[in-house]
Structures are given as structure tokens and as C-alpha cells.
Design a protein around this motif. Structure first.
Motif, mmCIF file in Angstrom:
data_model
loop_
_atom_site.group_PDB
_atom_site.id
_atom_site.type_symbol
_atom_site.label_atom_id
_atom_site.label_comp_id
_atom_site.label_asym_id
_atom_site.label_seq_id
_atom_site.Cartn_x
_atom_site.Cartn_y
_atom_site.Cartn_z
ATOM 1 N N GLY A 173 12.617 66.690 25.753
ATOM 2 C CA GLY A 173 12.513 66.085 27.077
ATOM 3 C C GLY A 173 12.929 67.023 28.193
ATOM 4 O O GLY A 173 13.753 67.925 28.015
ATOM 5 N N SER A 174 12.354 66.800 29.374
ATOM 6 C CA SER A 174 12.604 67.697 30.500
ATOM 7 C C SER A 174 14.050 67.624 30.994
ATOM 8 O O SER A 174 14.613 68.627 31.441
ATOM 9 C CB SER A 174 11.651 67.351 31.646
ATOM 10 N N THR A 175 14.665 66.452 30.913
ATOM 11 C CA THR A 175 16.065 66.345 31.341
ATOM 12 C C THR A 175 16.969 67.180 30.457
ATOM 13 O O THR A 175 17.864 67.877 30.933
ATOM 14 C CB THR A 175 16.505 64.870 31.307
ATOM 15 N N TRP A 197 23.686 63.420 34.072
ATOM 16 C CA TRP A 197 22.401 63.184 33.415
ATOM 17 C C TRP A 197 22.656 62.756 31.975
ATOM 18 O O TRP A 197 23.693 63.074 31.389
ATOM 19 C CB TRP A 197 21.517 64.423 33.453
ATOM 20 N N ILE A 198 21.689 62.032 31.411
ATOM 21 C CA ILE A 198 21.858 61.501 30.055
ATOM 22 C C ILE A 198 20.498 61.329 29.398
ATOM 23 O O ILE A 198 19.489 61.110 30.089
ATOM 24 C CB ILE A 198 22.609 60.146 30.092
ATOM 25 N N PHE A 217 16.637 55.757 27.033
ATOM 26 C CA PHE A 217 17.371 55.866 28.301
ATOM 27 C C PHE A 217 17.444 57.345 28.674
ATOM 28 O O PHE A 217 17.935 58.161 27.893
ATOM 29 C CB PHE A 217 18.775 55.275 28.138
ATOM 30 N N VAL A 218 16.961 57.704 29.868
ATOM 31 C CA VAL A 218 16.962 59.114 30.279
ATOM 32 C C VAL A 218 16.974 59.177 31.795
ATOM 33 O O VAL A 218 16.453 58.290 32.471
ATOM 34 C CB VAL A 218 15.725 59.848 29.703
ATOM 35 N N GLY A 219 17.576 60.231 32.330
ATOM 36 C CA GLY A 219 17.546 60.430 33.776
ATOM 37 C C GLY A 219 18.893 60.899 34.305
ATOM 38 O O GLY A 219 19.861 61.056 33.565
ATOM 39 N N GLU A 220 18.929 61.132 35.623
ATOM 40 C CA GLU A 220 20.159 61.476 36.323
ATOM 41 C C GLU A 220 20.564 60.280 37.175
ATOM 42 O O GLU A 220 19.740 59.726 37.908
ATOM 43 C CB GLU A 220 19.952 62.711 37.197
ATOM 44 N N TYR A 221 21.843 59.875 37.105
ATOM 45 C CA TYR A 221 22.294 58.647 37.745
ATOM 46 C C TYR A 221 23.550 58.906 38.574
ATOM 47 O O TYR A 221 24.381 59.752 38.220
ATOM 48 C CB TYR A 221 22.580 57.567 36.698
ATOM 49 N N TRP A 243 22.788 62.693 24.355
ATOM 50 C CA TRP A 243 23.112 63.942 25.070
ATOM 51 C C TRP A 243 23.617 63.543 26.449
ATOM 52 O O TRP A 243 22.946 62.787 27.163
ATOM 53 C CB TRP A 243 21.903 64.847 25.222
ATOM 54 N N VAL A 244 24.793 64.009 26.837
ATOM 55 C CA VAL A 244 25.384 63.649 28.126
ATOM 56 C C VAL A 244 25.839 64.922 28.834
ATOM 57 O O VAL A 244 26.565 65.733 28.254
ATOM 58 C CB VAL A 244 26.588 62.699 27.958
ATOM 59 N N GLY A 245 25.381 65.109 30.071
ATOM 60 C CA GLY A 245 25.868 66.202 30.906
ATOM 61 C C GLY A 245 26.973 65.703 31.823
ATOM 62 O O GLY A 245 26.976 64.532 32.229
#
Length: 295
Positions: free
Chosen positions: A81-83, A230-231, A242-246, A263-265
Motif C-alpha cells: 500500500g502507498s501509505t 498514519w496507520i 483501515f488505512v490513512g493518516e488521521y 503498521w503504525v507510524g
């Protein structure tokens, strides 16, 4: 001498007569090959300049060797995934002491930031409104229960028969007729009048009804963001659920089939729960990136 030999002799003399000064500069100039400036190539050269191998990188940023190799050859289709790609570039650059901003700009055409494929929370992290039961103080509930008992007692007294009811019982307790003489003064025996309790009972019924209809707590995976992060989460079928920056304050319940790959940033700004159980991200975090599986 034949005609062919004469021609070859003239060609040889012509070549030997030409000096290096007579050759144009653009002919003698050799163009050196330029190295690729893609994000993967820049990261690879920086790693090699530090004298580090891919296993050295894997031990720090906790991405697999296959993913590091795919990034260094700019094979973004092999990454999850791109994230995750952007997070990998950011953390790899931080590990190599590089500025990640220009690399992310170069990455944008090939790996654009996706729109989140889940519905954002409706309250965007605002405090949830308490239920009716939570808003009612406990002392009011106790008072309602007492009022209910008093009302039942009043109803029972009101339904006693007139000839064998409370009046007869009180006369028997007095040991004689309804009037007892004390000296010259007659003291009548007066039955106490119990007034039924009013309308507090009607208000206690909705409280009990709402208490019975209160929804149970969510038993699945829940994510709460205390900081912008991001997650990416995949369920047991490898589907991205569930994906994206929040932003900070976001709360989200994650639907899917366990186990979940997470995966969690910027993991220090994220809290996760499985039902009522809190999940500690610290043992799984390296360089602010957490990677683990939730059963």
C-alpha cells in the motif's frame, strides 16, 4: 599495384595525416553515465556509503529485507500500500540521516497519497454523549426505587376490604372498642391514612427501560489517535480494513476478521484496544514505527 591496393594506400595516408587537433571537440567528448536519482537509488547509495547491509537496516526500522530491497529498486507494487511505502521511505531516510521531504516529493507521482477507504468517525474524536442512565445521578435512581415500594404499599392498603381490613386490625390491637377512656376523657382510636405516592413511579420506568437497551461495549479492535499519525491494518484475509493518516482526537472501530496485521507510524501518539483490553505498542516499536499482529 592494383586499383584496390592503391585505394587502401590513399585511405591509410589520409587517416595518418589527421591530427587530434583537427577532430571536433564534440566528437572526442565522452558523456559519462548519470546515476539514477529515484528515491530507492538515493537510499541505496546512502546505505552503501555508510557501509551497512540490508540486515542492519531491518534490525532498526523493523521492515522486512524483501520490502527494503523492493524500495531500493523502486518496485512500489511489491510493497503493502502507498501509505506503508511513504512510511517506509520516511523511516529509512531518518535512519540514514537524510531529509525525507524531497524523497516524498519525488515519490508522489508514482505513489500518490490515497483517500481513506473507510468512513471517518462522525464526531472526529469529540467526547461521546453519555447515555440516559449515565446522566441520571444514582441518588435519583434510589429515590425512584423507594417511591415504587411506597406506591405498592399504598396500593395494597387501598385494596383491603372494608369489614376486615386495617380498621379491624387496629381495633384488635387496642384491646377493646374504638374509644378508650382515660379518666373522664375519651381518646378515640384513629386509623392512620396512608397517601399513595404520586407520579415519581412513571419517571423511573424510562430509566430502567434505557438501562436495558444500552448497547454493549465494542468487542473488536479500536484505535484512538492522541497525535497525527498514519496507520494500515489488514485482517486475516489480507484485506486492508483501515488505512490513512488521521489527526489527533480520531477514534475508529475496525471491522474485520482476526488476526490483524498492523503498521503504525508515530506509534507514541496512538492507542489501541481489543475489546476492553489495552494493547501496549512499545515492545513492537522501533524508530517510531510499530509493526505487530493482534490475535
Amino acid at each position: 599495384m592494383t586499383e584496390t591496393q592503391a585505394t587502401e594506400s590513399l585511405d591509410t595516408e589520409a587517416v595518418e595525416g589527421v591530427s587530434a587537433d583537427d577532430v571536433p571537440a564534440e566528437v572526442t567528448e565522452v558523456v559519462a553515465p548519470t546515476e539514477s536519482e529515484t528515491p530507492g537509488a538515493v537510499l541505496r547509495r546512502a546505505r552503501e556509503a555508510r557501509g551497512q547491509s540490508i540486515p542492519d537496516v531491518v534490525q532498526v526500522i523493523r521492515f522486512s529485507a524483501r520490502q527494503i530491497e523492493a524500495l531500493e529498486r523502486d518496485d512500489y507494487a511489491s510493497l503493502p500500500g502507498s501509505t506503508a511505502v511513504r512510511g517506509l521511505v520516511r523511516n529509512y531516510a531518518k535512519f540514514l540521516k537524510l531529509d525525507a521531504a524531497p524523497l516524498l516529493v519525488q515519490l508522489e507521482p508514482a505513489v500518490p497519497v490515497p483517500e481513506a477507504d473507510v468512513r471517518p468517525p462522525t464526531n472526529m474524536g469529540e467526547a461521546e454523549q453519555p447515555t440516559l442512565v449515565e446522566r441520571v445521578p444514582p441518588r435519583f435512581i434510589v429515590a425512584g426505587g423507594v417511591a415504587l415500594l411506597l406506591a405498592l404499599g399504598g396500593y395494597w392498603l387501598a385494596t383491603l376490604p372494608a369489614d376486615g381490613g386495617l380498621s379491624s386490625f387496629l381495633r384488635g390491637m387496642s384491646g377493646g372498642p374504638a374509644a378508650v377512656r382515660s379518666g373522664s376523657v375519651a381518646v378515640p382510636v384513629v386509623a392512620p391514612v396512608v397517601q399513595p405516592a404520586p407520579a415519581v413511579v412513571a419517571e423511573s420506568a424510562p430509566v430502567a427501560e434505557n438501562a436495558a437497551s444500552a448497547p454493549p461495549p465494542f468487542a473488536g479492535l479500536r484505535v484512538e489517535f492522541d497525535d497525527h499519525s498514519w496507520i494500515e491494518i489488514r485482517d486475516a484475509t489480507q484485506k486492508v480494513v483501515f488505512v490513512g493518516e488521521y489527526p489527533a482526537g480520531t477514534r475508529q472501530n475496525v471491522e474485520g476478521k482476526a488476526p490483524f496485521q498492523v503498521w503504525v507510524g508515530r506509534a507514541s501518539g496512538v492507542r489501541m484496544f481489543m475489546g476492553e483490553r489495552s494493547i501496549d505498542l512499545k515492545p513492537h516499536t522501533r524508530e517510531e514505527v510499530a509493526r505487530f499482529t493482534v490475535e
